[in-house]
Design an enzyme around this catalytic site. Structure first.
Site, PDB file in Angstrom:
ATOM      1  N   ASP A  55     -16.310 -51.497 -27.433  1.00  0.00           N
ATOM      2  CA  ASP A  55     -16.571 -50.211 -28.099  1.00  0.00           C
ATOM      3  C   ASP A  55     -15.537 -49.179 -27.605  1.00  0.00           C
ATOM      4  O   ASP A  55     -14.666 -49.522 -26.773  1.00  0.00           O
ATOM      5  CB  ASP A  55     -18.026 -49.821 -27.752  1.00  0.00           C
ATOM      6  CG  ASP A  55     -18.522 -48.612 -28.507  1.00  0.00           C
ATOM      7  OD1 ASP A  55     -18.004 -48.321 -29.595  1.00  0.00           O
ATOM      8  OD2 ASP A  55     -19.454 -47.940 -27.989  1.00  0.00           O
ATOM      9  N   HIS A  71     -23.302 -38.360 -30.819  1.00  0.00           N
ATOM     10  CA  HIS A  71     -23.608 -39.250 -29.697  1.00  0.00           C
ATOM     11  C   HIS A  71     -24.665 -38.606 -28.797  1.00  0.00           C
ATOM     12  O   HIS A  71     -24.654 -37.385 -28.611  1.00  0.00           O
ATOM     13  CB  HIS A  71     -22.371 -39.459 -28.829  1.00  0.00           C
ATOM     14  CG  HIS A  71     -21.351 -40.394 -29.412  1.00  0.00           C
ATOM     15  ND1 HIS A  71     -20.079 -39.999 -29.731  1.00  0.00           N
ATOM     16  CD2 HIS A  71     -21.429 -41.710 -29.716  1.00  0.00           C
ATOM     17  CE1 HIS A  71     -19.411 -41.042 -30.190  1.00  0.00           C
ATOM     18  NE2 HIS A  71     -20.201 -42.091 -30.204  1.00  0.00           N
ATOM     19  N   VAL A 119     -25.968 -48.320 -31.028  1.00  0.00           N
ATOM     20  CA  VAL A 119     -27.150 -47.772 -30.366  1.00  0.00           C
ATOM     21  C   VAL A 119     -26.929 -47.805 -28.852  1.00  0.00           C
ATOM     22  O   VAL A 119     -26.750 -48.885 -28.274  1.00  0.00           O
ATOM     23  CB  VAL A 119     -28.403 -48.602 -30.732  1.00  0.00           C
ATOM     24  CG1 VAL A 119     -29.630 -48.073 -30.004  1.00  0.00           C
ATOM     25  CG2 VAL A 119     -28.620 -48.587 -32.240  1.00  0.00           C
ATOM     26  N   THR A 172     -28.068 -44.582 -26.401  1.00  0.00           N
ATOM     27  CA  THR A 172     -29.001 -43.744 -25.636  1.00  0.00           C
ATOM     28  C   THR A 172     -30.427 -44.311 -25.569  1.00  0.00           C
ATOM     29  O   THR A 172     -31.043 -44.317 -24.496  1.00  0.00           O
ATOM     30  CB  THR A 172     -29.025 -42.330 -26.246  1.00  0.00           C
ATOM     31  OG1 THR A 172     -27.676 -41.832 -26.218  1.00  0.00           O
ATOM     32  CG2 THR A 172     -29.916 -41.394 -25.462  1.00  0.00           C
TER      33      THR A 172
HETATM   34  P1  13P Z   1     -26.059 -43.158 -29.021  1.00  0.00           P
HETATM   35  O1  13P Z   1     -25.957 -43.216 -27.526  1.00  0.00           O
HETATM   36  O2  13P Z   1     -26.244 -41.800 -29.518  1.00  0.00           O
HETATM   37  O3  13P Z   1     -26.998 -44.154 -29.555  1.00  0.00           O
HETATM   38  O4  13P Z   1     -24.612 -43.607 -29.540  1.00  0.00           O
HETATM   39  C1  13P Z   1     -24.064 -44.834 -29.099  1.00  0.00           C
HETATM   40  C2  13P Z   1     -22.701 -45.064 -29.638  1.00  0.00           C
HETATM   41  O5  13P Z   1     -22.325 -44.564 -30.665  1.00  0.00           O
HETATM   42  C3  13P Z   1     -21.814 -45.937 -28.869  1.00  0.00           C
HETATM   43  O6  13P Z   1     -20.583 -46.098 -29.458  1.00  0.00           O
END
Ligand code: 13P
Length: 314
Positions: free
Chosen positions: A83, A196, A255, A257
């Site tokens: 990522d 995010h 996903v 958080t």
């Molecule tokens: P969240 O932490 O808001 O779910 O986003 C995760 C994300 O986009 C990782 O690339």
């Protein structure tokens, strides 16, 4: 490369108007329960790590994540994704993104992401094109980002309702068309109201504000680019908005958080208790939010018939 490739899997998701979740792993013990949740629900998902998760959390390194993946993976329902590899990171620092991408490709990651979204358009095109060439030479797809998905930067987020109403930082449709044509990016991360979850300060443990998605903008982006769109900031988006976004061209939902807070919130009770929370949170994303149980059979052509019957337990 693992067959079918991540390119094929996500193209299929895009055509079927469904989505694959991509679960971030900031703590290595989270990976096993995430894989188990995918197995138990028959859903396909990516296991993902971003640079900030080994720099600011406890993922260790690209190598440590790769090793843990080797131990727990199930290629009937998982692929490994690198990522956010930022060109300029959330603290404004220049990153040797090329070195990170090259290491991931050598380690056999199934897809990679370069994030040049903090750069001017032309510089983003140039960095992305470079990474697309590296990735394609290794036979894997590259994801890129255009537009501003805020939230990882330190300091308070601008007022969300004001942000959404103004459309500030949203991905421009004409730019997206040119960006994909000029870079050859396989998947495009877009900004359409998504944010995010915070990763620093008190906000890191607080409830993430619910975001909305501009469905019209998503549909226009999907038709202008023709590539699977990626939704970052997938935690905490109301289900109706999320599912409408998937119907409009989102094929991958990141996903982070939700699972991280599930783990951190019960880590004091021991690793097994925290893993149990991660398992339940992952099952809930799959079954309640994205409603994709059984998707591995459809996306990987794993054979037939049993799809859809989940055996959730743990
Ligand atoms: P969240 O932490 O808001 O779910 O986003 C995760 C994300 O986009 C990782 O690339």
């Amino acid at each position: 490369m693992t067959n079918p490739s991540s390119t094929t899997i996500l193209r299929r998701a895009f055509e079927l108007k469904t989505a694959a979740p991509s679960f971030n792993i900031p703590y290595l013990p989270m990976m096993a329960p995430v894989v188990r949740a995918l197995q138990d629900t028959g859903a396909f998902g990516f296991i993902a790590v971003a640079r900030l998760e080994w720099e600011k959390f406890e993922a260790g390194s690209l190598e440590a994540v790769r090793e843990e993946y080797e131990r727990v993976k199930d290629e009937r329902c998982t692929r490994l994704h690198l990522d956010h590899t930022p060109v300029v990171d959330e603290d404004g620092l220049q990153v040797d993104y090329r070195a990170i991408i090259e290491r991931a490709l050598k380690l056999g990651y199934d897809s990679v992401m370069v994030d040049g979204s903090r750069l001017p358009f032309e510089a983003n095109v140039q960095a992305t094109r470079e990474v697309v060439e590296l990735a394609h030479a290794a036979g894997v797809p590259a994801e890129a980002e255009l537009g501003a998905v805020l939230g990882h930067e330190p300091g308070p987020l601008p007022d969300y309702d004001e942000l959404f109403a103004s459309g500030r930082g949203f991905t421009d449709v004409d730019e997206a068309r040119r960006f994909v044509a000029q870079t050859g990016a396989d998947w495009l991360s877009v900004a359409v109201g998504n944010i995010h979850g915070a990763i620093s300060g008190a906000a890191k443990s607080a409830h993430k504000p619910a975001a909305r998605l501009s469905i019209d903008r998503l549909a226009a982006l999907a038709s202008a680019t023709g590539v699977p769109l990626v939704l970052h900031g997938g935690s905490g988006i109301p289900r109706e908005s999320l599912l409408a976004g998937v119907g409009a061209g989102i094929a991958k939902v990141n996903v982070g958080t939700t699972l991280r807070q599930a783990y951190e919130g019960s880590a004091s009770l021991g690793i097994e208790a925290a893993q149990r929370k991660v398992y339940l949170a992952t099952v809930s994303v799959i079954m309640d939010e994205l409603q994709i149980e059984g998707s591995a059979n459809r996306l990987l052509d794993n054979g037939h018939s049993e799809g859809g019957s989940a055996h959730v337990g743990g």
